[in-house]
Design a protein around this motif. Structure first.
Motif, mmCIF file in Angstrom:
data_model
loop_
_atom_site.group_PDB
_atom_site.id
_atom_site.type_symbol
_atom_site.label_atom_id
_atom_site.label_comp_id
_atom_site.label_asym_id
_atom_site.label_seq_id
_atom_site.Cartn_x
_atom_site.Cartn_y
_atom_site.Cartn_z
ATOM 1 N N GLU A 271 0.504 11.476 -9.374
ATOM 2 C CA GLU A 271 -0.672 11.612 -8.511
ATOM 3 C C GLU A 271 -0.314 12.509 -7.327
ATOM 4 N N ALA B 171 0.824 -1.208 0.000
ATOM 5 C CA ALA B 171 0.000 0.000 0.000
ATOM 6 C C ALA B 171 0.860 1.260 0.000
ATOM 7 N N VAL B 172 1.875 1.283 0.847
ATOM 8 C CA VAL B 172 2.774 2.436 0.877
ATOM 9 C C VAL B 172 3.539 2.522 -0.445
ATOM 10 N N LEU C 241 1.342 3.984 -3.109
ATOM 11 C CA LEU C 241 1.227 5.433 -2.932
ATOM 12 C C LEU C 241 2.467 6.135 -3.473
ATOM 13 N N THR D 20 2.633 8.559 -6.748
ATOM 14 C CA THR D 20 3.099 9.933 -6.594
ATOM 15 C C THR D 20 4.329 10.218 -7.446
ATOM 16 N N LYS E 274 -2.890 11.814 2.891
ATOM 17 C CA LYS E 274 -2.211 10.603 2.412
ATOM 18 C C LYS E 274 -0.904 10.396 3.150
ATOM 19 N N SER F 219 -0.048 7.263 5.608
ATOM 20 C CA SER F 219 1.108 6.437 5.243
ATOM 21 C C SER F 219 2.058 6.295 6.426
ATOM 22 N N MET G 267 0.277 14.101 -3.705
ATOM 23 C CA MET G 267 0.522 13.655 -2.335
ATOM 24 C C MET G 267 -0.113 14.708 -1.432
#
Length: 104
Positions: free
Chosen positions: A80, A67-68, A71, A75, A86, A90, A82
């Motif tokens: 995307e 998941a991290v 992200l 980014t 978020k 994180s 940040m």
């Protein structure tokens, strides 16, 4: 050795997450092959890790790393945004991963 396997599994998961968008619905053969290779490697390493780490710890750590990683990939590679929210969650997720390692 189990934690090394688990970290490598998380990195391989980041690999397949970073290729997911590039597969274009699995119509791009090269990206699809990379995605499938990273996914198989990630799952194989996860099974190796669970030989010495309880599944109740290994799986959430693996998911959290993915998941991290997703992200960060979104980014850094896909532009995307940040947001502070978020970033906060994180950091909380990373703290949870560290906590699970300490509890194992």
């Amino acid at each position: 050795m189990g934690w090394i396997y688990l970290i490598l599994a998380g990195l391989a998961e980041m690999g397949f997450v970073s290729l997911l968008k590039q597969t274009q619905g699995f119509s791009n053969p090269l990206a699809t092959g990379g995605f499938l290779g990273c996914a198989l490697l990630s799952f194989w390493l996860l099974t190796k890790a669970t030989a010495s780490i309880p599944v109740a710890v290994a799986y959430p750590v693996w998911v959290g790393l993915g998941a991290v990683g997703a992200l960060l990939v979104g980014t850094l590679l896909h532009g995307e945004p940040m947001t502070p929210t978020k970033l906060l969650f994180s950091v909380l997720l990373i703290g949870s991963i560290v906590g699970l390692k300490q509890a194992a």
